[in-house]
Scaffold this motif. Structure first.
Motif, PDB file in Angstrom:
ATOM      1  N   LYS A  34      11.597  -3.119  -0.033  1.00  0.00           N
ATOM      2  CA  LYS A  34      10.485  -3.107  -0.993  1.00  0.00           C
ATOM      3  C   LYS A  34      10.779  -4.018  -2.181  1.00  0.00           C
ATOM      4  O   LYS A  34       9.913  -4.797  -2.625  1.00  0.00           O
ATOM      5  N   LYS A  35      11.999  -3.935  -2.711  1.00  0.00           N
ATOM      6  CA  LYS A  35      12.366  -4.745  -3.871  1.00  0.00           C
ATOM      7  C   LYS A  35      12.379  -6.229  -3.516  1.00  0.00           C
ATOM      8  O   LYS A  35      11.947  -7.075  -4.306  1.00  0.00           O
TER       9      LYS A  35
ATOM     10  N   SER B  59       8.755  -7.453  -3.051  1.00  0.00           N
ATOM     11  CA  SER B  59       8.068  -7.513  -4.341  1.00  0.00           C
ATOM     12  C   SER B  59       8.463  -8.745  -5.145  1.00  0.00           C
ATOM     13  O   SER B  59       7.694  -9.234  -5.991  1.00  0.00           O
TER      14      SER B  59
ATOM     15  N   TYR C 147       3.624  -4.129   3.542  1.00  0.00           N
ATOM     16  CA  TYR C 147       3.869  -3.614   2.203  1.00  0.00           C
ATOM     17  C   TYR C 147       3.019  -4.339   1.169  1.00  0.00           C
ATOM     18  O   TYR C 147       2.463  -3.719   0.256  1.00  0.00           O
ATOM     19  N   LYS C 148       2.887  -5.650   1.328  1.00  0.00           N
ATOM     20  CA  LYS C 148       2.046  -6.431   0.411  1.00  0.00           C
ATOM     21  C   LYS C 148       0.590  -5.977   0.476  1.00  0.00           C
ATOM     22  O   LYS C 148      -0.105  -5.922  -0.540  1.00  0.00           O
TER      23      LYS C 148
ATOM     24  N   GLY D 247       0.906  -1.458   0.053  1.00  0.00           N
ATOM     25  CA  GLY D 247       1.784  -0.795  -0.898  1.00  0.00           C
ATOM     26  C   GLY D 247       2.653   0.264  -0.254  1.00  0.00           C
ATOM     27  O   GLY D 247       3.343   1.022  -0.943  1.00  0.00           O
TER      28      GLY D 247
END
Length: 417
Positions: A146-147, A150, A224-225, A228
């Motif tokens: 996730k990090k 992002s 994820y983009k 979320g």
């Protein structure tokens, strides 16, 4: 008390326990956040709330909890629920834990619940020798990914250089994090756990294909983009996460637990047999594999692996209290058919509700006594050998396999209260 095997009876019901696999309890403000029927069933939705109360495991749990709560033994499940709701939560936790004689807990804090569950240190009040962490590797991998995703500003679906960057960043950070966790004294990590059984199945490939992993990372990143949300459920990526963990486990002597068999409807049952792990066991001969949950209904497959591979160990928790008493005894019999007794461990798989710890413990102690007493009576074991097996299964094996360094119990036959 049995007059014929008093030493075995006292050992079975009094030996202190190292619970080698459990989960966090709910905080008081969230104690009713999940259907309480999850105490004795892995189902969900209507199958949990409407069907599972009609199982033998529910009838048995209701009777045992009724006795604990001071109700008539024939109290209904609904009456048990009403009574438990009237009891102060901290009091209920103490009522459930005090009889268990659990002295150490290895806690997987990756079960869904987030802020609704207590942290690891809170559980120390119920285990005088301490609580250790079992790191769920898929959860760690998801947070790292996730990090990384992002931090990427490009639309990276079609950019090969971004594919390389995300792969390099993820693999280096993930492997570094595993090593950090395995060697940190502050984290109190006793081992790792994989739920690949739930995600893509236990047929984990021992082979590494960078392009497939890159592709899976990009798919996860795009998801994820867009949403979320990120759930590690891409076979090449999940397989890599397991292999990376096993590589670290080989150098740090940290056992790796694998969910196998019994689970909710999120698993593919045909891919939950531990037999699928055989190529991986061969590929990582110095890594300690801990097969969880008795692999029900694939118990014999797990027993076979434990018998023929030095690096495989066998936990038979979770069937207590999810399986009927008859089924539990059959699981114990199958575990003992082939498995070396110095490689068998037991756990509550306790989670969310304190009753899960209580029921699992009292039912497991009875099953162990019943099966071992049968074995003694059939003259396959002496009573002293059976007592030694109790001590190994409930305490000694976990203490050794996880390197906990606890003092061995001197007397496992203290009088029953």
């Amino acid at each position: 008390m049995s007059s014929r095997l008093p030493h075995l009876f006292r050992a079975a019901y009094n030996c202190p326990i190292i619970d080698n696999h459990a989960h966090a309890l709910l905080k008081v403000d969230y104690k009713d956040s999940f259907p309480i029927e999850g105490i004795f069933a892995e189902a969900s939705g209507d199958a949990l709330t409407q069907d599972s109360p009609h199982t033998i495991s529910c009838f048995r749990a209701a009777a045992q909890l009724a006795e604990l709560l001071g109700l008539p033994k024939d109290a209904t499940w609904e009456e048990v629920k009403v009574k438990r709701a009237e009891i102060d939560y901290q009091t209920l936790c103490k009522m459930c834990f005090d009889p268990t004689k659990i002295v150490g807990i290895l806690l997987d804090d990756g079960l869904a619940g987030g802020d609704k569950v207590e942290d690891i240190s809170w559980h120390g009040r119920f285990a005088k020798s301490g609580v250790w962490r079992i790191v769920r590797i898929e959860t760690e991998a998801e947070e790292i990914l996730k990090k990384i995703v992002s931090s990427i500003t490009e639309s990276f679906e079609d950019l090969a250089d971004v594919h390389d960057r995300i792969y390099d960043a993820f693999t280096s950070k993930f492997e570094h994090r595993l090593k950090e966790l395995a060697t940190s004294l502050e984290e109190r990590v006793a081992g790792f756990k994989s739920v690949v059984c739930y995600r893509t199945g236990l047929n984990v490939s021992p082979h590494h294909d960078i392009r497939e992993i890159q592709y899976a990372l990009v798919k996860a990143g795009v998801m994820y983009k867009q949403t979320g949300k990120l759930r590690l459920q891409y076979k090449a990526l999940n397989d890599y996460v397991v292999r990376a963990c096993l590589a670290v486990a080989q150098t740090t002597d940290k056992p790796v637990q694998f969910h196998t068999g019994l689970g909710d409807n999120d698993i593919t049952l045909t891919l939950s047999s531990p037999a699928h792990l055989q190529p991986l066991i061969k590929a990582f001969p110095s890594a300690k594999f801990v097969i969880l949950h008795g692999s029900y209904p694939f118990t014999r497959e797990a027993g076979y692996l434990t018998a023929v591979y030095q690096n495989v160990f066998f936990d038979f928790g979770e069937v207590f209290p999810f399986v009927s008493g008859h089924g539990q005894r059959e699981v114990v019999r199958q575990v003992l058919e082939l498995s070396p007794t110095n490689k068998i461990m037991w756990s509550t798989d306790g989670h969310y509700w304190p009753e899960t710890y209580y029921l699992a413990t009292i039912q497991a102690r009875k099953a162990l006594y019943d099966v071992l007493s049968e074995t003694v009576h059939s003259e396959e074991l002496t009573e002293s050998q059976a007592v030694d097996i109790i001590k190994k299964v409930l305490f000694t094996n976990a203490n050794r396999i996880y390197g906990l360094g606890l003092e061995e119990p001197k007397d496992v036959e203290q009088d029953v209260n």
